[in-house]
Every structure is written in structure tokens, then in C-alpha cells.
Design an enzyme around this catalytic site. Structure first.
Site, mmCIF file in Angstrom:
data_model
loop_
_atom_site.group_PDB
_atom_site.id
_atom_site.type_symbol
_atom_site.label_atom_id
_atom_site.label_comp_id
_atom_site.label_asym_id
_atom_site.label_seq_id
_atom_site.Cartn_x
_atom_site.Cartn_y
_atom_site.Cartn_z
ATOM 1 N N GLY A 157 0.798 -1.215 0.000
ATOM 2 C CA GLY A 157 0.000 0.000 0.000
ATOM 3 C C GLY A 157 0.828 1.262 0.000
ATOM 4 O O GLY A 157 0.303 2.354 0.204
ATOM 5 N N SER A 169 12.266 -2.797 3.028
ATOM 6 C CA SER A 169 12.349 -1.650 2.125
ATOM 7 C C SER A 169 13.162 -1.975 0.871
ATOM 8 O O SER A 169 14.042 -1.227 0.469
ATOM 9 C CB SER A 169 12.966 -0.449 2.857
ATOM 10 O OG SER A 169 12.777 0.737 2.135
ATOM 11 N N LYS A 199 18.791 3.698 -1.640
ATOM 12 C CA LYS A 199 18.750 2.980 -0.372
ATOM 13 C C LYS A 199 17.270 2.800 -0.014
ATOM 14 O O LYS A 199 16.392 3.363 -0.666
ATOM 15 C CB LYS A 199 19.456 3.753 0.742
ATOM 16 C CG LYS A 199 20.871 4.222 0.412
ATOM 17 C CD LYS A 199 21.476 4.965 1.597
ATOM 18 C CE LYS A 199 22.831 5.560 1.252
ATOM 19 N NZ LYS A 199 23.473 6.205 2.433
ATOM 20 N N GLY A 200 17.001 2.045 1.004
ATOM 21 C CA GLY A 200 15.623 1.898 1.436
ATOM 22 C C GLY A 200 15.146 3.121 2.202
ATOM 23 O O GLY A 200 15.935 3.878 2.766
ATOM 24 N N GLY A 253 11.652 2.668 3.725
ATOM 25 C CA GLY A 253 10.424 2.221 4.364
ATOM 26 C C GLY A 253 10.501 1.996 5.855
ATOM 27 O O GLY A 253 9.471 1.965 6.528
ATOM 28 N N GLU A 254 11.708 1.784 6.404
ATOM 29 C CA GLU A 254 11.812 1.546 7.843
ATOM 30 C C GLU A 254 12.401 2.741 8.586
ATOM 31 O O GLU A 254 12.498 2.724 9.812
ATOM 32 C CB GLU A 254 12.666 0.299 8.098
ATOM 33 C CG GLU A 254 11.999 -0.964 7.605
ATOM 34 C CD GLU A 254 12.791 -2.224 7.920
ATOM 35 O OE1 GLU A 254 13.864 -2.114 8.537
ATOM 36 O OE2 GLU A 254 12.339 -3.308 7.553
#
Length: 782
Positions: free
Chosen positions: A477, A518, A721-722, A724-725
Site C-alpha cells: 500500500g 524496504s 537505499k531503502g 520504508g523503515e
């Protein structure tokens, strides 16, 4: 890409499309926290009209195999793998442990029948905390294990005892992070159907890892992977809560196969709140000199992981330990960690994946050093954060890739100094400001598992000039499919509206890890970019052949390929390749399809000669500053402002990165102030709804201002890089620091989250400085 469909309510979630003639499953759950099962009486339930099946744990075990929590050789002391039955047949280990399942024509009938199942128990002693579980005479939660310590380890670098012994100053502290969970808006669920004609299992499930789920399900049901199709529809949030390894989905699949009818199960909110995702206790000792330079750090980190589940969540304490010492230049540190079993509900994953406790411990220690020396908290960070020239920087478990921590710190301080500061808004209100630095390892490669750090993408270009991307990553989502589409559109030279991204279908997409750590853009986007680049090469050669020029003369953009005043659309080139292909000079294939697999660099899956491994390739980071108001009469806390500067390397879609950080602000505030799963002394959960599990509301959200810099990672294809966290640990630590600043609490007082009003009043009562705090305390403002 699908923003309008989401807003209009046109996205079809799992429970929006139950099949015709669907049966409904309801699980019978233990009402006691720890007991042996003496007898399960299902006779009354089976007689209810509309009931099709009532199965106990023993009966279910003949249909579906056990879940594997830890493989053989995982260092647990167990003989063989550590397994968990889908339905327990002999002993319950937490309130809510599933002991039977009822299938009926409707959920209401199934629930009525489930209430009639009678279970006789012989109570056992209940273990509800780490100290109880650690006693020599404590009952073992899993008799297969020698003790209640499930996993443990040590992360160490340098001569810690020597560093602490020679340090002119030391300070000790404790940090307690209360039990919480990820709590997505949509709960877990599964709808399974056995196709008798094809002798194939068709599964729609609200989960993050469809390919790995299919692999595990095939083993548990004794089927070939090809006999199972798993579709993960759009998720109403994931956050690690929808990782695989919980028991209900395999049982639903076994029931569909047994009954020859579709079977549906959707988790209730109360059921979802049985599952935890974080509960930590840490003790630290930090050594430093008079200039606030950190010399040594020793941490004991313990996690109450509840009763065992076969989810990735049990690995979070190890990740937390491996994330020390964050972005600090600290040559001597040791973290002893362990995951302990109790009679609380089991863990699944949660956004942050353990790194939130690492940040809270490190930032609490930095604040304690500042208080001990009487210097500003900014000074402690300035004197200890790594400099840009020191990167890449290697620790015992990380090779930190890139960044400019001091620049980001300065930017955040300037941002926090802008605008009007809100002073006290009442005679009993104090304001406080807190600062936190957070390093977030992202993009994990958990070698040895069914989900890895690599991803594969296939792109099919059609003769209308559109592209279909088949990717192994899934979207919980967050809109990652939009970023993937952007990358593909840019590389092929078409409009993003002409790109369709297909995810979450094991029949259509390449094998992939799904959604975790992520990785969607970091790995999935990079694989898609590589595949798009190969198709671009095909189109460039086709255009060069068409125009009679060298390929390097061809320019790409705006849906066309051009050279020497001529232009041709992508659609026309695709038709040319399809129609003529290798029959024309310069073209060697008629294929309009390309597949690529991408694995980031900077990973060490196989231990080196020193035993060192590294599971994360990239390291995002940020600085977070929070301003709060504390009512010292009631203990209520209001978060007034959050300022953040973040770096996740190359940014593909700035709006989506901002959305991730805004979400992290909400989650961090919840961890810091409100969210907690509580238990009675008998082990009964007390927080089974949003009346008692207090999520932050819209009115609780502060004024948020964000900024970013881009320090591309040298170890990834696109420098990404990620994201999401990131932010959860930083916001948590900044809010905690701000509350402690406002209450002027003694830095030797334990840090305990969530900081509920009673806990805040305890800090006020123990305050060493009863005077109201001034807005913008010394050392945090510019």
C-alpha cells in the site's frame, strides 16, 4: 499510479471479493495462558445447522504439517528443527492459541458453533516476563528447548573492558520499550479454493511474501509448488505484520482442499492484537571523556518474544544488536542479546524490525552523557558522529555506505530554529525539545531463507508502445509500483501511464521476496531498470537499422527514438521488431521481452574468516527533532512539532519518501507515548481493541516539516537505499528525549515507553529541577 482508484474506493482488497458458495472459518482459541489440553469436545458444535466441519489440533495435524520456526542447527540447543503446529493438540502457550477450527455457511454460524466447543485444561504456571522465564525452575514454554532462551548472541568489536576501565567518566542506564504491534488498517486474511478439475489450490491472502508462502505451503500440504497459485491482492497496510509463518492461512488452505469448497477467514481486530512485535529491556554502560567523546559501550539487550511463532519477527532482537553502534564513531562496544519465550502472544514482524530499540538505546545514552557532563546534546552528537570522509565505514556487522551526518544535523537544527516556537500554553504546561540521530540498515538479504535480497523483473513491450512489468516484489500500500513504473518508463522512453506493474501473483510474476526491509525499489526497481535497459538496447538497434545510422547516434525521449532529424514512436519500433526481427541487419532477435535479476552489493552472507556476516547493503539515516508540551498536573503529552532531515540515497519519487517519513512520525509517536499491549497477572490480554490499544489520532499529529539530501550508495545500481523503515526509531527517541527534557527528569531514571500519563507524572515527581523548562532548551536549538 493507482491513487485515484484508491481514493474512489475502486481497489479490490481481499475481503471485497469472496467467491460464491464460500464457507467461513472461525478459530477456537485458548482462554488460558498456559495449560495442558485434557480434552476437546466438539460434539455440540458439530450439530449446529450450517456447520460443515469442526477439527481439533490432532485432526488438523493429519491434513497440514507443522510450521518451522527455526531450522536444524540454528543454535537453539534443540534436536532437529524447532516447529510449531498449526493448531495445538497437547498444550496451550498463550491466551488465543488456536486449538480447533469451525467451518460453516456463514461467519456468524461458525462463531456460534465455536462458542460451543468445550476444552478441558490442566493449568500450568504462567510465565509473563523475562525474569520469570529466566529462573532455573521456570516452566519451559517449549519443552523441545533446553531453556526459555530461544536465541542469543554477542556483537562485539574492540577491547570493551579496557575502554571502559580507562574512560574518565561512565554512566549507566536502562531502557524499556513496551509491548506493541504493527496494527495495519486491514487485518490478515485468506480465501482458499481447491480446483477439483485442475487438482490445484488457489489462494488469495493478505500477506507480504506470496512466493515464500507458496513454497512453505507446498511442503506443509505435500503438494508441488506448481500445484498452488497464491495471489496477494493490494494490502491495506503490511508493516511486517503480514509476514508469513502464522498458522491460520495454512489451515484454511487445508480445509478448502478437504471440503472441496472455498473457505474464507479474516482476522478480527481482537485476534490481530493478540500478536506482538516489540518488547525490549536494555541496560547500558557507556564510557566517555571530558570532551564527550564516546570511548566504550556495553549493552545487554533482552526481548520478550512471547510464545513462539514461525515468523521472521523472532529475528528482530538479533537485528537490533547487529545495528549497534549506529552512525557513531565508536571502536569498542559489546551487545549481548537474547530472545526469551513467555506466555504472551507470539511476535510477527514490525516496521523498524528491531532497529527502533537500537536507536532509542543509543540516543538515550547520548543524552545521559550530555546531562552527566552538563553539555548540550548537540555537542555529544557532533563529537561522535562519523564524518563523510570516514565512509564507507566498517563495524563488526555493517559496512556503512555513504552519507553526511554532520550536514544533516546542521540542516535539522536550522529547520528547528525557524518559525515561532510555542511556549507554555498554560500554568502547568512545560515544553521540551528532543534530538535523535537514526541509522537504518535497509534491504536485508536473509540468506538461508525462502526470501532473499535479490529480485527479478520481466518486462514485456507490446506493439501499442506500452510495457508490462512482472515483478517479485509486492506493495503493502506504499505505492512502490509507481516508482518501478517511473524507472521503466524513463529507461524505455515512454510515458509512465503506459506502464502496467503486475505484483503478487505466483503464476504470473518471477520468484521474489515480496515486501520486506524496504527492498521494493532498491532491489525490485533496479531489476526492472536492468530489464528496461535491455529493451532500450533492442529499440535503439531497431531505430539505428531503420535510419541507417550507428546505434550511438540514436536519442531517446518523449515516446520516440530519433536520429538525424528522423523520429519513430516506440509503438512503431515494437511493431518493426515483432514483424521483422533478425531478418533485418543489426537485429538479432524478435523478442520484446527481457528479464533481469538484481542483487545489491555490500553483502556478506557467508561468514568471512573472522565469522563476520553482513545482511544489509544500504544504510539510510536521518536527524529528528521533536518539540512537546507536557501538562505536569495530568501527565498528558502533546507533540507540537517534528522536524526531520533524511537521506536514503538517490530518491526516485520524493512524494513517496515524504509519505514514508510522515507515517514513521505517527508510528514513532505511538511507540513513544500511547501504544501498549497489556496483560493481566493471569496472562489475559487487556488491549484487544482500539479503546485500550491507543493509536495516535489525526488530532495527535504534530506540525511536520521534512527535508532530504541525497548521498547515493556506491553499492547499488542506482544509488538508492531503502526508506520504508526509516524514522520510527528516530521519532521515538526524539519524542522520549523531549518529554524527559520538559520534565527535567534525572537521566539515571529508566527510559520507559510508552510514556503514558502515569509514567510521565512519575518523571515529574522524580524531577531534579522543578522549574518550568524554557522553550528551545540549550543545546538543541541553533
Amino acid at each position: 499510479m493507482d491513487g485515484e482508484r484508491f481514493v474512489r474506493g475502486e481497489i479490490r482488497y481481499l475481503d471485497d471479493e469472496p467467491p460464491a458458495e464460500c464457507l467461513h472459518a472461525v478459530f477456537v482459541r485458548s482462554t488460558v495462558a498456559h495449560a495442558e489440553i485434557e480434552h476437546v469436545d466438539t460434539a455440540s458444535a458439530a450439530r449446529v445447522p450450517g456447520v460443515h466441519a469442526v477439527l481439533t489440533g490432532a485432526e488438523t495435524a493429519t491434513l497440514v504439517g507443522d510450521l518451522v520456526a527455526l531450522p536444524d542447527g540454528a543454535g537453539t540447543g534443540a534436536v532437529g528443527p524447532v516447529t510449531v503446529p498449526c493448531l495445538t493438540a497437547d498444550r496451550v502457550r498463550f491466551v488465543g492459541d488456536p486449538v480447533a477450527v469451525v467451518v460453516a455457511d456463514s461467519e456468524r454460524v461458525a462463531g456460534t458453533a465455536a462458542d460451543l466447543v468445550q476444552v478441558s485444561y490442566r493449568p500450568l504456571p504462567v510465565v509473563l516476563d523475562i525474569d520469570q522465564a529466566s529462573r532455573a525452575d521456570a516452566p519451559r514454554i517449549r519443552p523441545q528447548l533446553p531453556t526459555n532462551t530461544l536465541l542469543d548472541g554477542v556483537v562485539e568489536e574492540g577491547r570493551v573492558e579496557e575502554a571502559l576501565a580507562r574512560a574518565p567518566h561512565t554512566v549507566t542506564g536502562e531502557v524499556h520499550m513496551g509491548r506493541g504491534s504493527a496494527v495495519p488498517l486491514e487485518t490478515r486474511g485468506c480465501i482458499a479454493r481447491w480446483d477439483t478439475g485442475e487438482r490445484r489450490l488457489l489462494v488469495r491472502a493478505a500477506l507480504q511474501n506470496p512466493h515464500a508462502f507458496r513454497a512453505n505451503l507446498a511442503r506443509m500440504l505435500g503438494l508441488a509448488e506448481g500445484d498452488i497459485r497464491v495471489v496477494a491482492p493490494p494490502l491495506g497496510g503490511g508493516f511486517g505484520f503480514k509476514f508469513i509463518g502464522m498458522p491460520e492461512e495454512p489451515v484454511v488452505c487445508a480445509l478448502a482442499r478437504l471440503l472441496g469448497r472455498p473457505v474464507r477467514w479474516v482476522e478480527s481486530r481482537a485476534e490481530s492484537l493478540l500478536v506482538g512485535a516489540r518488547e525490549y529491556r536494555a541496560r547500558y554502560r557507556v564510557g566517555f571523556d571530558r570532551d564527550a567523546r564516546l570511548l566504550g559501550l556495553e549493552v545487554t539487550l533482552e526481548a520478550d518474544v512471547g510464545a513462539l511463532a514461525a515468523t521472521p519477527g523472532i529475528g528482530m532482537p538479533g537485528v537490533a544488536a547487529a545495528s549497534f553502534p549506529g552512525g557513531y564513531d565508536l571502536a569498542a562496544y559489546r551487545v549481548r542479546w537474547r530472545a526469551v519465550l513467555t506466555n504472551k502472544g507470539p511476535w510477527n514482524g514490525a516496521r523498524g524490525f528491531g532497529k527502533e530499540i537500537t536507536t532509542l538505546v543509543l540516543e538515550s545514552a547520548a543524552d545521559a552523557v550530555a546531562r552527566e557532563l552538563g553539555v548540550g546534546p548537540v555537542d555529544v552528537r557532533r563529537r561522535n558522529l562519523l564524518y563523510r570522509e570516514q565512509l564507507p565505514h566498517r563495524t563488526a556487522t555493517m559496512t556503512i555506505d555513504s552519507g553526511d551526518y554532520h550536514r544533516v544535523l546542521d540542516m535539522a537544527l536550522r529547520m528547528a530554529g525557524r518559525g515561532d516556537r510555542r511556549g507554555p500554553v498554560g500554568p502547568h504546561v512545560r515544553t521540551g525539545t528532543g534530538l535523535a540521530f537514526e541509522l537504518t540498515p535497509e534491504g536485508r538479504d536473509p540468506a538461508g531463507g525462502m526470501s532473499r535480497g535479490s529480485e527479478t523483473a520481466t518486462i514485456r513491450l507490446d506493439t501499442s508502445g506500452g510495457a508490462t512489468v512482472l515483478t517479485g516484489v509486492t506493495s503493502p500500500g506504499t505505492g512502490s509500483e509507481t516508482a518501478i513504473a517511473q524507472l521503466v518508463a524513463e529507461r524505455i522512453g515512454i510515458d509512465v501511464a503506459g506502464v502496467r506493474v503486475v505484483q503478487g501473483d505466483t503464476d504470473r510474476t518471477p520468484y521474489g521476496g515480496g515486501s520486506f526491509s524496504s527492498r521494493a525499489v532498491l532491489a525490485g526497481g533496479s531489476a526492472a531498470w536492468q530489464a528496461a535497459d535491455r529493451l532500450r538496447g533492442v529499440l535503439v538497434r531497431a531505430a539505428a537499422t531503420r535510419f541507417g545510422v550507428a546505434p550511438e547516434k540514436v536519442e531517446v525521449g518523449d515516446g520516440s527514438y530519433r536520429a538525424e532529424g528522423h523520429g519513430v514512436s516506440v509503438a512503431a519500433l515494437a511493431q518493426q521488431v515483432r514483424a521483422f526481427g533478425s531478418s533485418r541487419p543489426g537485429l538479432d532477435s524478435e523478442q520484446l521481452e527481457a528479464t533481469a535479476t538484481y542483487m545489491p552489493g555490500n553483502l556478506q552472507s557467508v561468514p568471512d574468516p573472522t565469522g563476520r556476516v553482513q545482511q544489509y547493503p544500504t544504510y539510510s539515516y536521518g536527524v529528528y527533532i521533536a518539540e512537546v508540551a507536557v501538562d505536569i498536573e495530568t501527565g498528558n503529552v502533546s507533540v507540537l512539532r517534528v522536524r526531520a532531515v533524511h537521506d536514503c540515497g538517490t530518491v526516485i519519487n520524493p512524494r513517496m519518501v515524504d509519505a514514508q517519513i510522515n507515517g514513521a512520525v505517527a508510528m514513532g509517536i505511538g511507540i513513544a507515548l500511547t501504544e501498549e499491549e497489556l496483560y493481566s497477572p493471569t496472562g489475559h490480554p487487556l488491549s484487544l481493541g482500539f479503546k485500550h490499544y491507543m493509536l495516535p489520532r489525526l488530532a495527535d499529529m504534530p506540525d511536520i516539516e521534512l527535508d532530504h539530501i541525497e548521498s547515493p550508495s556506491p553499492f547499488t545500481l542506482l544509488g538508492t537505499k531503502g526508506a520504508g523503515e526509516s524514522g520510527i526509531g528516530g521519532v521515538t527517541a526524539a519524542v522520549v528525549s523531549a518529554v524527559r527534557d520538559a520534565t527535567r527528569s534525572d537521566h539515571r531514571q529508566p527510559v520507559v515507553t510508552p510514556m503514558t500519563p502515569p509514567r510521565v507524572l512519575e518523571l515529574v515527581d522524580a524531577s531534579t529541577d522543578p522549574a518550568p523548562a524554557a522553550a528551545g532548551p540549550s543545546g538543541v536549538g541553533p
